[in-house]
Design a protein around this motif. Structure first.
Motif, PDB file in Angstrom:
ATOM      1  N   MET A 168       0.834  -1.202   0.000  1.00 42.58           N
ATOM      2  CA  MET A 168       0.000   0.000   0.000  1.00 42.58           C
ATOM      3  C   MET A 168       0.871   1.255   0.000  1.00 42.58           C
ATOM      4  O   MET A 168       1.957   1.258   0.572  1.00 42.58           O
ATOM      5  CB  MET A 168      -0.939  -0.021   1.200  1.00 42.58           C
ATOM      6  CG  MET A 168      -1.884  -1.231   1.152  1.00 42.58           C
ATOM      7  SD  MET A 168      -2.978  -1.254   2.556  1.00 42.58           S
ATOM      8  CE  MET A 168      -4.356  -0.383   1.832  1.00 42.58           C
ATOM      9  N   PRO A 169       0.378   2.328  -0.604  1.00 42.75           N
ATOM     10  CA  PRO A 169       1.199   3.540  -0.774  1.00 42.75           C
ATOM     11  C   PRO A 169       1.234   4.448   0.462  1.00 42.75           C
ATOM     12  O   PRO A 169       0.981   5.641   0.377  1.00 42.75           O
ATOM     13  CB  PRO A 169       0.524   4.237  -1.951  1.00 42.75           C
ATOM     14  CG  PRO A 169      -0.914   3.892  -1.785  1.00 42.75           C
ATOM     15  CD  PRO A 169      -0.914   2.469  -1.280  1.00 42.75           C
ATOM     16  N   PHE A 170       1.534   3.873   1.624  1.00 40.46           N
ATOM     17  CA  PHE A 170       1.650   4.669   2.837  1.00 40.46           C
ATOM     18  C   PHE A 170       3.098   4.628   3.299  1.00 40.46           C
ATOM     19  O   PHE A 170       3.820   3.659   3.063  1.00 40.46           O
ATOM     20  CB  PHE A 170       0.714   4.153   3.938  1.00 40.46           C
ATOM     21  CG  PHE A 170      -0.741   4.281   3.582  1.00 40.46           C
ATOM     22  CD1 PHE A 170      -1.382   5.506   3.658  1.00 40.46           C
ATOM     23  CD2 PHE A 170      -1.452   3.187   3.144  1.00 40.46           C
ATOM     24  CE1 PHE A 170      -2.714   5.637   3.305  1.00 40.46           C
ATOM     25  CE2 PHE A 170      -2.791   3.291   2.802  1.00 40.46           C
ATOM     26  CZ  PHE A 170      -3.426   4.527   2.880  1.00 40.46           C
ATOM     27  N   ASP A 171       3.514   5.673   3.981  1.00 43.88           N
ATOM     28  CA  ASP A 171       4.887   5.823   4.448  1.00 43.88           C
ATOM     29  C   ASP A 171       5.272   4.682   5.401  1.00 43.88           C
ATOM     30  O   ASP A 171       4.698   4.546   6.479  1.00 43.88           O
ATOM     31  CB  ASP A 171       5.033   7.176   5.137  1.00 43.88           C
ATOM     32  CG  ASP A 171       6.459   7.486   5.570  1.00 43.88           C
ATOM     33  OD1 ASP A 171       7.320   6.584   5.567  1.00 43.88           O
ATOM     34  OD2 ASP A 171       6.708   8.655   5.907  1.00 43.88           O
ATOM     35  N   LEU A 172       6.238   3.876   4.997  1.00 46.49           N
ATOM     36  CA  LEU A 172       6.670   2.741   5.806  1.00 46.49           C
ATOM     37  C   LEU A 172       7.303   3.184   7.117  1.00 46.49           C
ATOM     38  O   LEU A 172       7.090   2.549   8.161  1.00 46.49           O
ATOM     39  CB  LEU A 172       7.652   1.867   5.024  1.00 46.49           C
ATOM     40  CG  LEU A 172       7.060   1.096   3.843  1.00 46.49           C
ATOM     41  CD1 LEU A 172       8.153   0.368   3.080  1.00 46.49           C
ATOM     42  CD2 LEU A 172       6.011   0.116   4.331  1.00 46.49           C
ATOM     43  N   ASP A 173       8.076   4.244   7.086  1.00 44.02           N
ATOM     44  CA  ASP A 173       8.709   4.712   8.314  1.00 44.02           C
ATOM     45  C   ASP A 173       7.659   5.154   9.336  1.00 44.02           C
ATOM     46  O   ASP A 173       7.826   4.927  10.538  1.00 44.02           O
ATOM     47  CB  ASP A 173       9.685   5.860   8.022  1.00 44.02           C
ATOM     48  CG  ASP A 173      10.918   5.382   7.267  1.00 44.02           C
ATOM     49  OD1 ASP A 173      11.296   4.199   7.413  1.00 44.02           O
ATOM     50  OD2 ASP A 173      11.503   6.192   6.530  1.00 44.02           O
ATOM     51  N   GLU A 174       6.596   5.768   8.848  1.00 47.20           N
ATOM     52  CA  GLU A 174       5.521   6.190   9.748  1.00 47.20           C
ATOM     53  C   GLU A 174       4.806   4.969  10.332  1.00 47.20           C
ATOM     54  O   GLU A 174       4.497   4.937  11.523  1.00 47.20           O
ATOM     55  CB  GLU A 174       4.531   7.101   9.012  1.00 47.20           C
ATOM     56  CG  GLU A 174       3.448   7.683   9.908  1.00 47.20           C
ATOM     57  CD  GLU A 174       3.975   8.607  11.009  1.00 47.20           C
ATOM     58  OE1 GLU A 174       3.237   8.818  11.988  1.00 47.20           O
ATOM     59  OE2 GLU A 174       5.103   9.115  10.913  1.00 47.20           O
ATOM     60  N   SER A 175       4.539   3.967   9.512  1.00 49.57           N
ATOM     61  CA  SER A 175       3.916   2.734  10.011  1.00 49.57           C
ATOM     62  C   SER A 175       4.785   2.091  11.094  1.00 49.57           C
ATOM     63  O   SER A 175       4.290   1.645  12.135  1.00 49.57           O
ATOM     64  CB  SER A 175       3.734   1.719   8.873  1.00 49.57           C
ATOM     65  OG  SER A 175       2.822   2.179   7.918  1.00 49.57           O
ATOM     66  N   TYR A 176       6.074   2.063  10.841  1.00 45.83           N
ATOM     67  CA  TYR A 176       7.019   1.456  11.782  1.00 45.83           C
ATOM     68  C   TYR A 176       7.039   2.234  13.096  1.00 45.83           C
ATOM     69  O   TYR A 176       6.956   1.650  14.187  1.00 45.83           O
ATOM     70  CB  TYR A 176       8.405   1.437  11.137  1.00 45.83           C
ATOM     71  CG  TYR A 176       9.481   0.738  11.916  1.00 45.83           C
ATOM     72  CD1 TYR A 176       9.418  -0.636  12.155  1.00 45.83           C
ATOM     73  CD2 TYR A 176      10.593   1.423  12.384  1.00 45.83           C
ATOM     74  CE1 TYR A 176      10.427  -1.293  12.849  1.00 45.83           C
ATOM     75  CE2 TYR A 176      11.605   0.776  13.069  1.00 45.83           C
ATOM     76  CZ  TYR A 176      11.521  -0.578  13.295  1.00 45.83           C
ATOM     77  OH  TYR A 176      12.529  -1.226  13.977  1.00 45.83           O
ATOM     78  N   LYS A 177       7.115   3.543  12.996  1.00 43.23           N
ATOM     79  CA  LYS A 177       7.137   4.385  14.194  1.00 43.23           C
ATOM     80  C   LYS A 177       5.860   4.191  15.008  1.00 43.23           C
ATOM     81  O   LYS A 177       5.905   4.095  16.241  1.00 43.23           O
ATOM     82  CB  LYS A 177       7.302   5.857  13.803  1.00 43.23           C
ATOM     83  CG  LYS A 177       7.346   6.786  14.990  1.00 43.23           C
ATOM     84  CD  LYS A 177       7.504   8.229  14.553  1.00 43.23           C
ATOM     85  CE  LYS A 177       7.439   9.162  15.752  1.00 43.23           C
ATOM     86  NZ  LYS A 177       7.444  10.562  15.350  1.00 43.23           N
TER      87      LYS A 177
END
Length: 191
Positions: A168-177
């Motif tokens: 999905m086109p969402f920020d991976l770093d944000e998901s991780y955080k």
């Protein structure tokens, strides 16, 4: 055919070459023949430094754990313990997995986890994380459970990302955080 140029060969030179091969192609790519080719030497020369491929893989596990520890410690340096330190460690962990995929594989797949040097290298990482979560006032047993949970979260994310599991086109770093922050909140509630 011209003679091979002399290579100053020592364990560290071999480990660096093995790390480059592993990061480029994966840990399973490491063979005596491929490593010798990269170093421009004959495979038997490696036996002067290691007990064959098992010896190289053992040393790669230790080398990789040490490199991971250094990455984590450098990122955590100067950070207060608690939320800030755990977030810093988690960022460093994911960054290491992203930039050193072969070394990361070796860090996770020690040929003999009971090996004292492998165990000592891994223990330093655990102690670093336990120190970071110190302000959460967990019991010793709960701290180990927390370290296991954090490691599982970090490894799971790194592994899924490496295998292309997040489409999905969402920020991976944000998901991780967000995932790490949720774990931190849970740790605070259980303390």
């Amino acid at each position: 055919m011209s003679p091979r140029p002399k290579v100053a060969l020592d364990k560290n030179t071999i480990m660096i070459a093995a790390a480059e091969l592993a990061n480029e192609h994966g840990s399973e790519y490491i063979t005596l023949a491929m490593l010798a080719k990269k170093l421009n030497i004959k495979p038997p020369s490696l036996y002067n430094h290691f007990d064959g491929l098992p010896g190289i893989k053992r040393e790669m596990a230790i080398f990789s754990l040490q490199k991971l520890y250094i990455s984590l410690a450098e990122e955590a340096e100067g950070k207060a313990h608690g939320d800030e330190a755990v977030l810093a460690l988690s960022r460093a962990y994911l960054s290491f997995a992203r930039t050193n995929p072969g070394l990361y594989e070796f860090a996770l797949s020690a040929p003999d986890p009971a090996d004292e040097q492998v165990h000592a290298a891994g223990k330093k990482i655990v102690e670093l994380v336990v120190s970071a979560i110190g302000p959460f006032k967990l019991s010793e047993e709960d701290a180990i459970h927390a370290v296991r949970g954090l490691r599982s979260l970090m490894h799971g994310f790194a592994s899924l990302e490496h295998k292309g599991g997040f489409g999905m086109p969402f920020d991976l770093d944000e998901s991780y955080k967000l995932a790490v922050t949720a774990l931190i909140r849970g740790l605070k509630k259980s303390s």
